[in-house]
Design an enzyme around this catalytic site. Structure first.
Site: not given
Ligand SMILES: [Zn+2]
Length: 398
Positions: A91, A93-95, A172, A213, A289, A336, A338, A341, A367
């Site tokens: 990003d 860096g502004g935020f 920004d 913006q 994100d 799930c 993964c 799980c 997870h």
């Molecule tokens: Zn999972």
């Protein structure tokens, strides 16, 4: 421009696609786990590989403070430093300057929580301001040691070039829901001027996204979208204050998205709630994100799908600390697949969380990050199969 983006399927305004750059690719819609300090918290590159993470987001401002872009460059850039060979976006860096510069990281969201920023903006400590915005950049105090620092468009591009990320975001100014229209309009002019400066100075081996913006003001958002869309950019971010409610956020997308060039990816910055993801994909957003999967995991909140009781009211999360899980033989989420799980019970996670065991952090983060990646995959399949609305209804109930 180095990023090639192809829309592969559309279902209403929702779309799936593929982005290619620097010999790498990522499929959209996509959720980018955030690696604030060059680490998706509690996970390593093997975890990311196993989950199938193609793209992550790192934070320019944090890395600038610690360990510094020069050190990362010495180690061959972010990819080598953290040993991740997928796509890395950074990003501007502004935020972070507006939030972290004030030591207000926790509890700041993209919607009305941002009021803290406005309150703090002109609050002086020991009689001195912590942040000053002028037409050339932002002067602020280093939250780590109180020294004065300055960030400009050119400086943000310099830092991101040294980090060596694949995608950079133009610098920004992030305004808050409490910024009035006059202030937001001035900030927007600065942001537009800064984009042009970024486009001159960024490393052309990187892809660059410009950020729309304009706060919650329709004419400003439209003006910004028209300007950004007229530029030779690789993609678009939609940032800043997204209004005071979720309805405001969706309205902003309705104003902005039809104006943006449809052949470029659209990234909604900092949004990651599951309900929002469905609603924003429906409006035509391709990229998200958010720190939410790892942050919620650390606090004991684990994602569950509708088949394991997830819904809009509980935000698709269980709180593993609850006594009801003490003897639960179920996995976190029954649908799930993964490794957490497949191998562990809720009872075990409940125990690890209560015992404050470090293993808890890895298992829970794994997870939650896997869950989001898998959800995005399901969404992509639904768009390709033309049943996105059915999938959305199955999850959200509307
Ligand atoms: Zn999972």
């Amino acid at each position: 421009m180095i990023l090639e983006f192809k829309v592969e399927a559309e279902d209403g305004r929702a779309r799936s696609g593929i982005a290619k750059l620097r010999g790498k690719k990522f499929k959209t819609p996509v959720f980018l786990p955030v690696a604030t300090l060059a680490s998706v918290r509690a996970l390593d590159f093997r975890d990311l590989e196993e989950i199938g993470i193609e793209i992550i987001m790192a934070n320019t401002f944090h890395l600038h403070l610690k360990p510094g872009e020069d050190l990362i460059k010495k180690f061959g850039g972010l990819h080598k430093f953290m040993n991740f060979d997928g796509v890395i976006a950074t990003d501007s860096g502004g935020f972070q300057v507006f939030s972290l510069g004030l030591g207000m990281e926790h509890g700041i969201g993209k919607i009305a929580d941002n009021i803290f920023l406005e309150r703090m903006r002109n609050v002086s400590r020991k009689g001195e301001k912590w942040i000053e915005v002028d037409d050339e950049g932002i002067t602020f105090r280093n939250p780590l040691n109180g020294s004065m620092m300055r960030l400009t468009a050119k400086k943000s591009m310099e830092i991101q070039a040294k980090l060596g990320s694949d995608i950079v975001f133009a610098f920004d100014e992030c305004t808050s829901p409490l910024s009035d229209k006059e202030y937001t309009a001035r900030a927007l002019e600065r942001t537009h001027r800064w984009i042009l400066e970024c486009m001159e100075s960024y490393d052309k081996k990187q892809a660059i996204f410009g950020i729309v913006q304009g706060g919650e003001y329709r004419d400003l958002r439209i003006k910004s979208a028209e300007f950004i869309s007229s530029l030779e950019l690789d993609g678009y971010g939609i940032g800043g204050s997204l209004g005071k409610s979720k309805a405001d956020m969706l309205n902003i997308l309705d104003w902005v998205i039809p104006i943006l060039n449809e052949n470029k990816p659209r990234h909604l910055l900092g949004i990651g709630a599951i309900e929002d993801i469905f609603n924003c994909v429906e409006k035509g957003i391709d990229m998200f994100d958010c720190v939410s999967p790892t942050r919620w995991a650390r606090r004991g909140h684990l994602y569950v799908s509708p088949s394991s009781g997830g819904n809009v009211e509980n935000k698709f999360r269980i709180h593993i600390k609850n006594a009801q899980f003490r003897e639960s033989e179920l996995p976190i989420d029954e649908s799930c697949d993964c490794f957490v799980c497949k191998n562990y019970t809720r009872a075990y996670l409940h125990h690890l969380f209560n015992a404050n065991e470090l293993t808890y952090f890895r298992l829970s983060a794994f997870h939650n990050v896997y869950f989001m990646a898998n959800l995005m995959e399901e969404i992509r399949k639904a768009i390709e199969g033309n049943y996105f609305e059915e999938l959305k209804k199955e999850w959200l109930g509307y």
